[in-house]
Design a protein around this motif. Structure first.
Motif, PDB file in Angstrom:
ATOM      1  N   PRO A   1       0.731  -1.408  -0.105  1.00  0.00           N
ATOM      2  CA  PRO A   1      -0.033   0.031   0.052  1.00  0.00           C
ATOM      3  C   PRO A   1       1.116   1.303   0.084  1.00  0.00           C
ATOM      4  CG  PRO A   1      -0.058  -0.820   2.260  1.00  0.00           C
ATOM      5  CD  PRO A   1       0.787  -1.892   1.345  1.00  0.00           C
TER       6      PRO A   1
ATOM      7  N   TRP B   1       5.715   4.379  -2.937  1.00  0.00           N
ATOM      8  CA  TRP B   1       7.036   4.352  -3.683  1.00  0.00           C
ATOM      9  C   TRP B   1       7.625   2.886  -3.610  1.00  0.00           C
ATOM     10  CZ3 TRP B   1      11.557   3.370  -0.632  1.00  0.00           C
ATOM     11  CH2 TRP B   1      11.280   3.323   0.724  1.00  0.00           C
TER      12      TRP B   1
ATOM     13  N   GLN C   1       8.618   0.824  -6.873  1.00  0.00           N
ATOM     14  CA  GLN C   1       9.915   0.031  -7.193  1.00  0.00           C
ATOM     15  C   GLN C   1      10.019  -1.270  -7.202  1.00  0.00           C
ATOM     16  OE1 GLN C   1      13.293   0.904  -4.017  1.00  0.00           O
ATOM     17  NE2 GLN C   1      14.615   0.167  -5.664  1.00  0.00           N
TER      18      GLN C   1
ATOM     19  N   LYS D   1      -1.852 -14.220   6.737  1.00  0.00           N
ATOM     20  CA  LYS D   1      -3.195 -13.929   6.931  1.00  0.00           C
ATOM     21  C   LYS D   1      -3.856 -14.325   5.600  1.00  0.00           C
ATOM     22  CE  LYS D   1      -2.957 -11.329  11.282  1.00  0.00           C
ATOM     23  NZ  LYS D   1      -2.732  -9.929  11.409  1.00  0.00           N
ATOM     24  N   THR D   2      -3.417 -13.574   4.665  1.00  0.00           N
ATOM     25  CA  THR D   2      -4.121 -13.630   3.369  1.00  0.00           C
ATOM     26  C   THR D   2      -3.750 -14.757   2.288  1.00  0.00           C
ATOM     27  OG1 THR D   2      -2.362 -12.223   2.478  1.00  0.00           O
ATOM     28  CG2 THR D   2      -4.225 -10.902   3.215  1.00  0.00           C
TER      29      THR D   2
ATOM     30  N   ARG E   1       3.554 -11.604  -1.440  1.00  0.00           N
ATOM     31  CA  ARG E   1       3.994 -10.294  -1.137  1.00  0.00           C
ATOM     32  C   ARG E   1       5.178  -9.890  -1.585  1.00  0.00           C
ATOM     33  NH1 ARG E   1      -0.088  -6.986   1.131  1.00  0.00           N
ATOM     34  NH2 ARG E   1      -1.424  -8.163   2.244  1.00  0.00           N
TER      35      ARG E   1
ATOM     36  N   PRO F   1      10.851  -4.881  -1.322  1.00  0.00           N
ATOM     37  CA  PRO F   1      12.028  -4.532  -1.610  1.00  0.00           C
ATOM     38  C   PRO F   1      13.088  -4.373  -0.019  1.00  0.00           C
ATOM     39  CG  PRO F   1      10.888  -2.655  -2.337  1.00  0.00           C
ATOM     40  CD  PRO F   1       9.857  -3.774  -1.256  1.00  0.00           C
TER      41      PRO F   1
ATOM     42  N   VAL G   1      16.922  -7.461   7.266  1.00  0.00           N
ATOM     43  CA  VAL G   1      16.967  -6.686   8.397  1.00  0.00           C
ATOM     44  C   VAL G   1      15.551  -5.776   8.387  1.00  0.00           C
ATOM     45  CG1 VAL G   1      18.190  -4.641   9.553  1.00  0.00           C
ATOM     46  CG2 VAL G   1      19.237  -6.281   8.353  1.00  0.00           C
TER      47      VAL G   1
ATOM     48  N   GLN H   1      12.587  -1.100   9.086  1.00  0.00           N
ATOM     49  CA  GLN H   1      11.383  -0.022   8.618  1.00  0.00           C
ATOM     50  C   GLN H   1      11.632   1.310   9.170  1.00  0.00           C
ATOM     51  OE1 GLN H   1       7.418  -1.525   9.588  1.00  0.00           O
ATOM     52  NE2 GLN H   1       6.639  -0.087   7.898  1.00  0.00           N
TER      53      GLN H   1
ATOM     54  N   HIS I   1       5.315  -6.016   8.824  1.00  0.00           N
ATOM     55  CA  HIS I   1       4.268  -7.094   8.494  1.00  0.00           C
ATOM     56  C   HIS I   1       5.335  -8.312   8.059  1.00  0.00           C
ATOM     57  CE1 HIS I   1       0.423  -5.342   9.293  1.00  0.00           C
ATOM     58  NE2 HIS I   1       0.862  -4.145   8.742  1.00  0.00           N
TER      59      HIS I   1
ATOM     60  N   ASN J   1       5.291 -12.447   8.389  1.00  0.00           N
ATOM     61  CA  ASN J   1       5.051 -13.538   7.229  1.00  0.00           C
ATOM     62  C   ASN J   1       6.299 -14.288   7.316  1.00  0.00           C
ATOM     63  OD1 ASN J   1       2.476 -12.229   6.498  1.00  0.00           O
ATOM     64  ND2 ASN J   1       3.816 -10.891   4.963  1.00  0.00           N
TER      65      ASN J   1
ATOM     66  N   TYR K   1      20.934   1.475   9.165  1.00  0.00           N
ATOM     67  CA  TYR K   1      20.342   0.485  10.244  1.00  0.00           C
ATOM     68  C   TYR K   1      20.750   0.948  11.574  1.00  0.00           C
ATOM     69  CZ  TYR K   1      19.182  -2.779   6.402  1.00  0.00           C
ATOM     70  OH  TYR K   1      18.586  -3.505   5.294  1.00  0.00           O
TER      71      TYR K   1
HETATM   72  N1  F42 Z   1      12.373  -2.183   5.003  1.00  0.00           N
HETATM   73  C1  F42 Z   1      13.147  -2.822   5.656  1.00  0.00           C
HETATM   74  O1  F42 Z   1      12.611  -3.278   7.036  1.00  0.00           O
HETATM   75  N2  F42 Z   1      14.322  -3.028   5.560  1.00  0.00           N
HETATM   76  C2  F42 Z   1      15.191  -2.635   4.372  1.00  0.00           C
HETATM   77  O2  F42 Z   1      16.199  -2.990   4.262  1.00  0.00           O
HETATM   78  C3  F42 Z   1      14.422  -2.019   3.495  1.00  0.00           C
HETATM   79  C4  F42 Z   1      14.943  -1.660   2.501  1.00  0.00           C
HETATM   80  C5  F42 Z   1      14.242  -0.738   1.440  1.00  0.00           C
HETATM   81  C6  F42 Z   1      14.677  -0.535   0.109  1.00  0.00           C
HETATM   82  C7  F42 Z   1      13.824  -0.113  -0.734  1.00  0.00           C
HETATM   83  C8  F42 Z   1      12.504  -0.041  -0.621  1.00  0.00           C
HETATM   84  O3  F42 Z   1      11.734   0.514  -1.743  1.00  0.00           O
HETATM   85  C9  F42 Z   1      11.813  -0.226   0.554  1.00  0.00           C
HETATM   86  C10 F42 Z   1      12.751  -0.573   1.638  1.00  0.00           C
HETATM   87  N3  F42 Z   1      12.341  -0.990   2.742  1.00  0.00           N
HETATM   88  C11 F42 Z   1      12.892  -1.673   3.719  1.00  0.00           C
HETATM   89  C12 F42 Z   1      10.703  -1.162   3.025  1.00  0.00           C
HETATM   90  C13 F42 Z   1       9.962  -2.267   3.020  1.00  0.00           C
HETATM   91  O4  F42 Z   1       9.922  -2.648   1.630  1.00  0.00           O
HETATM   92  C14 F42 Z   1       8.705  -2.494   3.349  1.00  0.00           C
HETATM   93  O5  F42 Z   1       7.927  -1.455   2.708  1.00  0.00           O
HETATM   94  C15 F42 Z   1       8.818  -1.915   5.029  1.00  0.00           C
HETATM   95  O6  F42 Z   1       9.802  -2.904   5.456  1.00  0.00           O
HETATM   96  C16 F42 Z   1       7.083  -2.260   5.542  1.00  0.00           C
HETATM   97  O7  F42 Z   1       7.032  -3.790   5.338  1.00  0.00           O
HETATM   98  P1  F42 Z   1       5.364  -4.320   5.478  1.00  0.00           P
HETATM   99  O8  F42 Z   1       5.413  -5.809   5.245  1.00  0.00           O
HETATM  100  O9  F42 Z   1       5.019  -3.440   6.881  1.00  0.00           O
HETATM  101  O10 F42 Z   1       4.763  -3.363   4.317  1.00  0.00           O
HETATM  102  C17 F42 Z   1       3.634  -2.670   4.713  1.00  0.00           C
HETATM  103  C18 F42 Z   1       3.664  -1.472   4.036  1.00  0.00           C
HETATM  104  C19 F42 Z   1       2.444  -3.509   3.990  1.00  0.00           C
HETATM  105  O11 F42 Z   1       2.647  -3.833   2.951  1.00  0.00           O
HETATM  106  N4  F42 Z   1       1.667  -3.661   4.847  1.00  0.00           N
HETATM  107  C20 F42 Z   1       0.353  -4.563   4.523  1.00  0.00           C
HETATM  108  C21 F42 Z   1      -0.954  -3.503   4.585  1.00  0.00           C
HETATM  109  O12 F42 Z   1      -2.051  -4.165   4.026  1.00  0.00           O
HETATM  110  O13 F42 Z   1      -0.885  -2.754   5.649  1.00  0.00           O
HETATM  111  C22 F42 Z   1       0.050  -5.961   4.955  1.00  0.00           C
HETATM  112  C23 F42 Z   1       1.238  -6.794   4.346  1.00  0.00           C
HETATM  113  C24 F42 Z   1       0.977  -8.216   4.857  1.00  0.00           C
HETATM  114  O14 F42 Z   1       2.022  -8.546   4.501  1.00  0.00           O
HETATM  115  N5  F42 Z   1      -0.045  -8.752   5.332  1.00  0.00           N
HETATM  116  C25 F42 Z   1      -0.147 -10.147   5.699  1.00  0.00           C
HETATM  117  C26 F42 Z   1      -0.889 -11.070   4.917  1.00  0.00           C
HETATM  118  O15 F42 Z   1      -1.388 -12.230   5.268  1.00  0.00           O
HETATM  119  O16 F42 Z   1      -0.733 -10.667   3.729  1.00  0.00           O
HETATM  120  C27 F42 Z   1      -0.290 -10.199   7.254  1.00  0.00           C
HETATM  121  C28 F42 Z   1       0.871  -9.894   7.962  1.00  0.00           C
HETATM  122  C29 F42 Z   1       0.943  -9.656   9.645  1.00  0.00           C
HETATM  123  O17 F42 Z   1       1.290  -8.855  10.115  1.00  0.00           O
HETATM  124  O18 F42 Z   1       0.229 -10.780  10.156  1.00  0.00           O
END
Ligand code: F42
Length: 145
Positions: A8, A11, A15, A46-47, A51, A54, A67, A70, A78, A82, A125
Motif C-alpha cells: 500500500p 513508492w 520500486q 493471513k491472506t 507479497r 524491497p 533486516v 522499517q 508485516h 510472514n 540501520y
Molecule cells: N524495509 C526494511 O525493513 N528493511 C530494509 O532494508 C528496507 C529497504 C528498502 C529498500 C527499498 C525500498 O523501496 C523499501 C525498503 N524497505 C525496507 C521498506 C520495505 O520494502 C517495506 O515496505 C517495509 O519494511 C514495511 O513492510 P510491511 O510488510 O509492513 O509493508 C507494509 C507497507 C504493507 O505492505 N502492509 C500491508 C498492509 O496492507 O498494511 C500488509 C502486508 C502483509 O504482509 N500482510 C500479511 C498477509 O497475510 O498478507 C499479514 C501480516 C501480519 O502482520 O500478520
C-alpha cells in the motif's frame, strides 16, 4: 498461483514494479543512496497472498541478510510475521532469482556478526536501531538445493 497484493506504500510498490518489470535491470537501488536492493517474494500469513518487499541487499557469502528496520518504526514490518510463519522465499538480486529458506537469527553471537555486516553495508540501520526500543529482527536467507 495466489493473487499478488502490492504494497500500500506507493513508492515501495513502484520500486517493485520497475525492478520486476525490467527483470532486474532497472530500479534496483534505493532512491538517492545508489545502494542495491533485492526483492523478497513470500506469502502473507493471513491472506495467503503473494507479497513482494524491497530490502537492502546485504550479503554473507551465498546468503542474504534481511533486516526488519522499517526506518526505525516502533513496530516490526508485516513481512517479519510472514517470514516467521512461512520460511520459503524467492529473492531477486538484479537479474538473478533464487529460491531460499529464511530463519530469524536469535543466537546473539551470530546476530551480532550479521548485524555488523548489515551496518557496514547500510549504515542507516544503526540510526534506525537507535530510534526504536524494539530489537530490529535479523533474518538469514539460505539457498535451498
Ligand atoms: N524495509 C526494511 O525493513 N528493511 C530494509 O532494508 C528496507 C529497504 C528498502 C529498500 C527499498 C525500498 O523501496 C523499501 C525498503 N524497505 C525496507 C521498506 C520495505 O520494502 C517495506 O515496505 C517495509 O519494511 C514495511 O513492510 P510491511 O510488510 O509492513 O509493508 C507494509 C507497507 C504493507 O505492505 N502492509 C500491508 C498492509 O496492507 O498494511 C500488509 C502486508 C502483509 O504482509 N500482510 C500479511 C498477509 O497475510 O498478507 C499479514 C501480516 C501480519 O502482520 O500478520
Amino acid at each position: 498461483m495466489s493473487e499478488y497484493i502490492p504494497s500500500p506504500t506507493d513508492w515501495v510498490a513502484e520500486q517493485v514494479e520497475l525492478y520486476e518489470g525490467s527483470q532486474g535491470t532497472k530500479g534496483f537501488t534505493l532512491r538517492d543512496t545508489g545502494l542495491p536492493v533485492v526483492i523478497v517474494t513470500n506469502r502473507g500469513v493471513k491472506t495467503g497472498a503473494v507479497r513482494k518487499t524491497p530490502l537492502m541487499r546485504v550479503v554473507d557469502g551465498d546468503n542474504y541478510i534481511l533486516v526488519g528496520s522499517q526506518g526505525g518504526s516502533p513496530k516490526h514490518p508485516h513481512w517479519v510475521h510472514n517470514l516467521k510463519a512461512d520460511s520459503k522465499v524467492e529473492i531477486r538480486d538484479e537479474a538473478a532469482v533464487y529460491s531460499m529458506k529464511v530463519r530469524e537469527v536469535v543466537d546473539s553471537v551470530e546476530r551480532q556478526r550479521l548485524w555488523d555486516i548489515a551496518v557496514a553495508t547500510f549504515p542507516n540501520y544503526k540510526l534506525y536501531q537507535e530510534k526504536t526500543d524494539r530489537v530490529i529482527p535479523v533474518f538469514l536467507a539460505e539457498p535451498t538445493h
